[in-house]
Design a protein around this motif. Structure first.
Motif, PDB file in Angstrom:
ATOM      1  N   ASP A  88       0.823  -1.217   0.000  1.00 23.35           N
ATOM      2  CA  ASP A  88       0.000   0.000   0.000  1.00 23.35           C
ATOM      3  C   ASP A  88       0.855   1.264   0.000  1.00 23.35           C
ATOM      4  O   ASP A  88       0.496   2.259  -0.631  1.00 23.35           O
ATOM      5  CB  ASP A  88      -0.958   0.005   1.191  1.00 23.35           C
ATOM      6  N   ILE A  89       1.975   1.217   0.681  1.00 21.10           N
ATOM      7  CA  ILE A  89       2.857   2.381   0.686  1.00 21.10           C
ATOM      8  C   ILE A  89       3.491   2.571  -0.688  1.00 21.10           C
ATOM      9  O   ILE A  89       3.587   3.703  -1.182  1.00 21.10           O
ATOM     10  CB  ILE A  89       3.917   2.251   1.802  1.00 21.10           C
ATOM     11  N   PHE A 109      14.467  -1.168   3.192  1.00 20.45           N
ATOM     12  CA  PHE A 109      14.138  -2.598   3.269  1.00 20.45           C
ATOM     13  C   PHE A 109      14.830  -3.473   2.232  1.00 20.45           C
ATOM     14  O   PHE A 109      14.875  -4.683   2.384  1.00 20.45           O
ATOM     15  CB  PHE A 109      12.620  -2.800   3.059  1.00 20.45           C
ATOM     16  N   VAL A 110      15.312  -2.890   1.164  1.00 17.34           N
ATOM     17  CA  VAL A 110      15.709  -3.665  -0.010  1.00 17.34           C
ATOM     18  C   VAL A 110      16.799  -4.700   0.282  1.00 17.34           C
ATOM     19  O   VAL A 110      16.786  -5.781  -0.307  1.00 17.34           O
ATOM     20  CB  VAL A 110      16.111  -2.734  -1.185  1.00 17.34           C
ATOM     21  N   ASN A 111      17.706  -4.416   1.185  1.00 13.94           N
ATOM     22  CA  ASN A 111      18.791  -5.354   1.459  1.00 13.94           C
ATOM     23  C   ASN A 111      18.362  -6.573   2.260  1.00 13.94           C
ATOM     24  O   ASN A 111      19.055  -7.586   2.269  1.00 13.94           O
ATOM     25  CB  ASN A 111      19.945  -4.644   2.178  1.00 13.94           C
ATOM     26  N   LYS A 116      10.531  -9.867  -4.830  1.00 12.61           N
ATOM     27  CA  LYS A 116      11.094  -9.402  -6.099  1.00 12.61           C
ATOM     28  C   LYS A 116      10.467  -8.089  -6.551  1.00 12.61           C
ATOM     29  O   LYS A 116      11.137  -7.256  -7.158  1.00 12.61           O
ATOM     30  CB  LYS A 116      10.921 -10.470  -7.184  1.00 12.61           C
ATOM     31  N   GLU A 117       9.192  -7.887  -6.247  1.00 12.91           N
ATOM     32  CA  GLU A 117       8.523  -6.649  -6.636  1.00 12.91           C
ATOM     33  C   GLU A 117       9.129  -5.447  -5.910  1.00 12.91           C
ATOM     34  O   GLU A 117       9.317  -4.384  -6.499  1.00 12.91           O
ATOM     35  CB  GLU A 117       7.016  -6.716  -6.350  1.00 12.91           C
ATOM     36  N   VAL A 118       9.456  -5.624  -4.639  1.00 12.74           N
ATOM     37  CA  VAL A 118      10.067  -4.552  -3.857  1.00 12.74           C
ATOM     38  C   VAL A 118      11.439  -4.206  -4.436  1.00 12.74           C
ATOM     39  O   VAL A 118      11.765  -3.030  -4.629  1.00 12.74           O
ATOM     40  CB  VAL A 118      10.184  -4.945  -2.362  1.00 12.74           C
ATOM     41  N   PHE A 122      12.462  -0.698  -6.222  1.00  9.42           N
ATOM     42  CA  PHE A 122      13.603   0.071  -5.727  1.00  9.42           C
ATOM     43  C   PHE A 122      14.551   0.413  -6.873  1.00  9.42           C
ATOM     44  O   PHE A 122      14.991   1.566  -6.996  1.00  9.42           O
ATOM     45  CB  PHE A 122      14.350  -0.699  -4.630  1.00  9.42           C
ATOM     46  N   ILE A 123      14.859  -0.554  -7.704  1.00 10.21           N
ATOM     47  CA  ILE A 123      15.765  -0.322  -8.840  1.00 10.21           C
ATOM     48  C   ILE A 123      15.138   0.698  -9.802  1.00 10.21           C
ATOM     49  O   ILE A 123      15.813   1.613 -10.274  1.00 10.21           O
ATOM     50  CB  ILE A 123      16.102  -1.650  -9.565  1.00 10.21           C
ATOM     51  N   GLU A 124      13.842   0.545 -10.065  1.00  7.96           N
ATOM     52  CA  GLU A 124      13.137   1.485 -10.938  1.00  7.96           C
ATOM     53  C   GLU A 124      13.186   2.909 -10.364  1.00  7.96           C
ATOM     54  O   GLU A 124      13.482   3.875 -11.069  1.00  7.96           O
ATOM     55  CB  GLU A 124      11.684   1.038 -11.111  1.00  7.96           C
ATOM     56  N   ALA A 125      12.915   3.038  -9.064  1.00  6.30           N
ATOM     57  CA  ALA A 125      12.940   4.357  -8.415  1.00  6.30           C
ATOM     58  C   ALA A 125      14.354   4.930  -8.429  1.00  6.30           C
ATOM     59  O   ALA A 125      14.537   6.135  -8.657  1.00  6.30           O
ATOM     60  CB  ALA A 125      12.417   4.246  -6.979  1.00  6.30           C
TER      61      ALA A 125
END
Length: 136
Positions: A88-89, A109-111, A116-118, A122-125
């Motif tokens: 949701d965030i 959070f990514v590490n 996979k979506e997160v 993150f990579i996209e952002a």
């Protein structure tokens, strides 16, 4: 309580006013006055809200003044991720085209995340905010 809340709001004591208000519209009106609030007190206040109201108030922060309120919105989102959910965030930041917010939020959070979506978001952002080192 509403009378006390109105008096607090008029005096510029927005966090105190929000503690006494019981209507979402009143909370939204007060929450956008981040320039007059202690960020820690505002973050703590979000912990008292229901999931839906917290998300609505975060959206209001971003809608009214994203530049001024982005950092506090990211901090609140990080603090209450379990309650608000990462999905949701992510939707909220994406809705406002806030790749900077998404980058700072997901970077927390990514590490440690297996989703996979997160990682993709993150990579996209990171790419959209020219954080090339993070993309690599």
């Amino acid at each position: 309580r509403p009378r006390i809340a109105q008096l607090c709001e008029k005096a510029g004591l927005y966090v105190r006013a929000m503690e006494h208000y019981t209507e979402l519209s009143d909370l939204k009106r007060c929450v956008v006055n981040t320039h007059s609030m202690d960020p820690a007190a505002l973050t703590e206040f979000f912990g008292t809200l229901s999931r839906e109201w917290a998300l609505d108030c975060l959206k209001e922060l971003l809608k009214i003044n994203m530049r001024q309120n982005l950092q506090i919105a990211v901090n609140i989102a990080k603090e209450y991720t379990e309650q608000l959910t990462i999905q949701d965030i992510m939707k909220m930041f994406t809705k406002f085209d806030s790749y900077e917010g998404l980058f700072y939020y997901l970077g927390h959070f990514v590490n440690t995340c297996e989703d996979k979506e997160v990682v993709f978001k993150f990579i996209e952002a990171a790419a959209k905010t020219n954080q090339i080192k993070e993309v690599e």
